[in-house]
Motif scaffolding. Structure first.
Motif, short mmCIF file in Angstrom:
data_model
loop_
_atom_site.label_atom_id
_atom_site.label_comp_id
_atom_site.label_asym_id
_atom_site.label_seq_id
_atom_site.Cartn_x
_atom_site.Cartn_y
_atom_site.Cartn_z
N LEU A 114 -9.30 -0.81 3.41
CA LEU A 114 -10.63 -1.27 2.68
C LEU A 114 -10.52 -2.74 1.78
CD1 LEU A 114 -11.76 2.24 2.10
CD2 LEU A 114 -12.65 0.35 3.69
N ALA A 115 -9.14 -2.38 0.97
CA ALA A 115 -9.42 -3.50 0.05
C ALA A 115 -9.45 -5.04 0.19
CB ALA A 115 -8.18 -3.68 -1.13
N ILE A 116 -8.18 -5.24 1.20
CA ILE A 116 -7.93 -6.16 2.10
C ILE A 116 -10.07 -7.18 2.64
CG2 ILE A 116 -5.76 -6.17 1.78
CD1 ILE A 116 -5.42 -5.07 4.12
N ALA A 117 -10.24 -5.75 3.16
CA ALA A 117 -11.50 -6.37 3.66
C ALA A 117 -12.53 -7.42 3.24
CB ALA A 117 -11.85 -5.21 4.36
N CYS A 118 -12.60 -7.02 1.51
CA CYS A 118 -12.94 -7.58 0.80
C CYS A 118 -12.86 -8.70 0.63
CB CYS A 118 -12.77 -7.03 -1.03
SG CYS A 118 -13.37 -5.23 -0.42
N ASP A 119 -14.00 -9.91 0.00
CA ASP A 119 -13.75 -11.73 -0.13
C ASP A 119 -12.53 -11.71 -1.60
OD1 ASP A 119 -15.99 -12.01 1.54
OD2 ASP A 119 -17.43 -10.57 0.36
N LEU A 120 -12.57 -10.92 -2.63
CA LEU A 120 -12.04 -11.37 -4.03
C LEU A 120 -11.54 -9.45 -4.38
CD1 LEU A 120 -14.13 -13.87 -5.26
CD2 LEU A 120 -12.06 -14.15 -4.48
N ARG A 121 -10.11 -9.56 -4.97
CA ARG A 121 -9.69 -8.10 -5.77
C ARG A 121 -8.95 -8.81 -6.82
NH1 ARG A 121 -9.48 -8.78 -0.16
NH2 ARG A 121 -8.84 -11.24 -0.75
N ILE A 122 -9.95 -7.46 -7.36
CA ILE A 122 -9.23 -7.87 -9.30
C ILE A 122 -8.49 -6.77 -9.85
CG2 ILE A 122 -9.93 -7.97 -11.58
CD1 ILE A 122 -12.28 -9.30 -10.47
N ALA A 123 -7.16 -6.59 -9.96
CA ALA A 123 -6.80 -5.34 -10.17
C ALA A 123 -6.51 -4.99 -11.41
CB ALA A 123 -5.85 -5.57 -9.02
N SER A 124 -6.46 -4.01 -12.04
CA SER A 124 -5.83 -3.13 -13.07
C SER A 124 -4.27 -3.61 -13.26
CB SER A 124 -5.59 -1.83 -13.82
OG SER A 124 -5.17 -1.62 -12.35
N PRO A 125 -3.89 -3.72 -14.30
CA PRO A 125 -1.85 -4.19 -14.50
C PRO A 125 -1.11 -2.64 -13.40
CG PRO A 125 -3.65 -4.74 -16.75
CD PRO A 125 -4.08 -4.71 -15.62
N ASP A 126 -1.98 -1.88 -14.02
CA ASP A 126 -0.89 -0.61 -13.71
C ASP A 126 -1.40 -0.72 -12.03
OD1 ASP A 126 -2.92 0.29 -13.87
OD2 ASP A 126 -2.36 1.85 -15.49
N ALA A 127 -2.09 -0.87 -11.45
CA ALA A 127 -1.95 -1.15 -10.23
C ALA A 127 -0.95 -0.88 -8.73
CB ALA A 127 -3.44 -1.80 -9.44
N ARG A 128 -0.92 -0.06 -7.86
CA ARG A 128 -0.01 -0.17 -7.18
C ARG A 128 -0.29 -0.79 -5.72
NH1 ARG A 128 4.27 4.05 -7.37
NH2 ARG A 128 2.09 5.42 -6.93
N LEU A 129 -0.38 -1.56 -5.08
CA LEU A 129 -0.50 -1.51 -3.86
C LEU A 129 0.69 -1.71 -2.33
CD1 LEU A 129 -2.16 -3.47 -6.01
CD2 LEU A 129 -3.71 -4.29 -3.42
N GLY A 130 -0.12 -1.47 -1.45
CA GLY A 130 0.63 -0.89 -0.19
C GLY A 130 0.10 -0.23 1.00
N ILE A 131 0.66 -0.53 2.48
CA ILE A 131 0.43 -0.18 3.39
C ILE A 131 1.42 0.66 4.20
CG2 ILE A 131 -1.17 -0.76 5.22
CD1 ILE A 131 -2.52 -3.67 3.97
N THR A 132 1.61 1.65 4.59
CA THR A 132 2.31 2.78 4.25
C THR A 132 2.48 3.26 5.92
OG1 THR A 132 0.97 3.97 3.25
CG2 THR A 132 2.19 2.57 2.29
N PRO A 133 2.23 3.12 7.24
CA PRO A 133 2.23 3.22 8.09
C PRO A 133 3.78 3.87 8.75
CG PRO A 133 1.75 1.09 8.70
CD PRO A 133 1.84 1.23 6.96
N ALA A 134 4.44 2.81 8.55
CA ALA A 134 6.11 3.07 8.29
C ALA A 134 6.42 4.65 7.99
CB ALA A 134 6.68 2.26 8.25
N LYS A 135 5.97 4.88 7.31
CA LYS A 135 6.47 5.94 5.95
C LYS A 135 5.52 7.15 7.03
CE LYS A 135 7.88 4.22 1.87
NZ LYS A 135 7.75 3.87 0.68
N LEU A 136 4.57 7.37 8.23
CA LEU A 136 3.98 8.10 8.36
C LEU A 136 3.72 8.14 9.76
CD1 LEU A 136 0.40 7.61 6.34
CD2 LEU A 136 1.92 10.10 6.23
N GLY A 137 4.67 6.95 9.96
CA GLY A 137 4.80 6.90 12.31
C GLY A 137 3.22 6.96 12.37
#
Length: 253
Positions: A114-137
């Protein structure tokens, strides 16, 4: 309500509100999100949309894996789920008005989608981002994957998808997965939204439309993009912008 739309002047906020599941998106939420995006886009008073969590320190844990486990055995459900996820991302990516993601906390899997579909992204310093299909098959769609490649390039997209690792906010900023870090992402997103809302909206929306054409593979002007340039000179925004420039004042669009 797990999703809701709030308005404050020219800015709308689409809030994810399912804290008991870390804002994991179920089928009903995927189906509702495009409806709320469309509602914001059709509201003439709204100039910018912000996507955020209603609860601090949790943006979105992604798709509801419990629902996956329970329902993914049915082909009809899989088809409907894929369509709903695509519709959500498509609605954000192709929204005619600017969309900003305010990312506070973890932004994982479908939440990062959802976030990468937006035009711009502002994150907190402790945010963590990832896309994890490889861990779910599981496998992400071409549209979803292309949004990631457009942001970070093919090599970094491969690393993100192949490893399933979560990137720190600093790393995400370095590779272009987010655009800005802020202790309070919502406050920063509101400030950015107010700046955008104060500019000529025909120019802002036409710029977004032209950038989308480029991202979709268009390499040269067509009749529509050429008309955007010509028609801008006939709009009230142009008259106001020129008048404000000559009178040395701030324009009122």
């Amino acid at each position: 309500m797990t999703l809701r739309l709030e308005r404050e002047g020219a800015i709308a906020r689409l809030l994810i509100d399912r804290p008991e599941r870390r804002n994991a998106m179920n089928q009903a939420m995927w189906e509702l999100l495009p409806v709320l995006v469309r509602e914001a886009m059709e509201d003439d008073a709204v100039r910018v949309l912000i996507l955020a969590s209603a609860t601090p320190r949790m943006f979105c844990a992604g798709a509801d894996i419990g629902e996956f486990a329970e329902k993914s055995g049915g082909e009809d459900w899989r088809v409907a789920n894929q369509a709903a996820i695509r519709a959500s991302q498509y609605a954000l990516a192709h929204a005619p008005k600017p969309v900003i993601a305010a990312i506070d906390g973890d932004c994982v899997g479908g939440g990062c989608g959802l976030a990468i579909a937006c035009d711009l992204r502002i994150a907190s310093p402790d945010a963590r981002l990832g896309i994890t299909p490889a861990k779910l098959g599981i496998v992400y769609s071409l549209f979803d994957t292309r949004l990631l490649v457009d942001l970070v390039g093919p090599a970094r997209a491969k690393r993100i998808l192949f490893t399933g690792a979560l990137a720190s906010a600093e790393e995400a900023l370095t590779i272009g997965l987010v655009d800005e870090l802020a202790v309070d992402p919502m406050t920063a997103a509101m400030a950015l939204a107010e700046t955008i809302a104060g500019n000529a909206q025909h120019a802002v929306r036409s710029s977004k439309a032209i950038i989308r054409c480029i991202l979709d593979g268009q390499t040269d002007d067509d009749a529509e993009t050429l008309a955007m340039f010509r028609d801008a000179f006939t709009k009230p925004d142009f008259a106001e912008g020129v008048a404000a420039f000559r009178e040395k004042r701030r324009p009122s669009f």
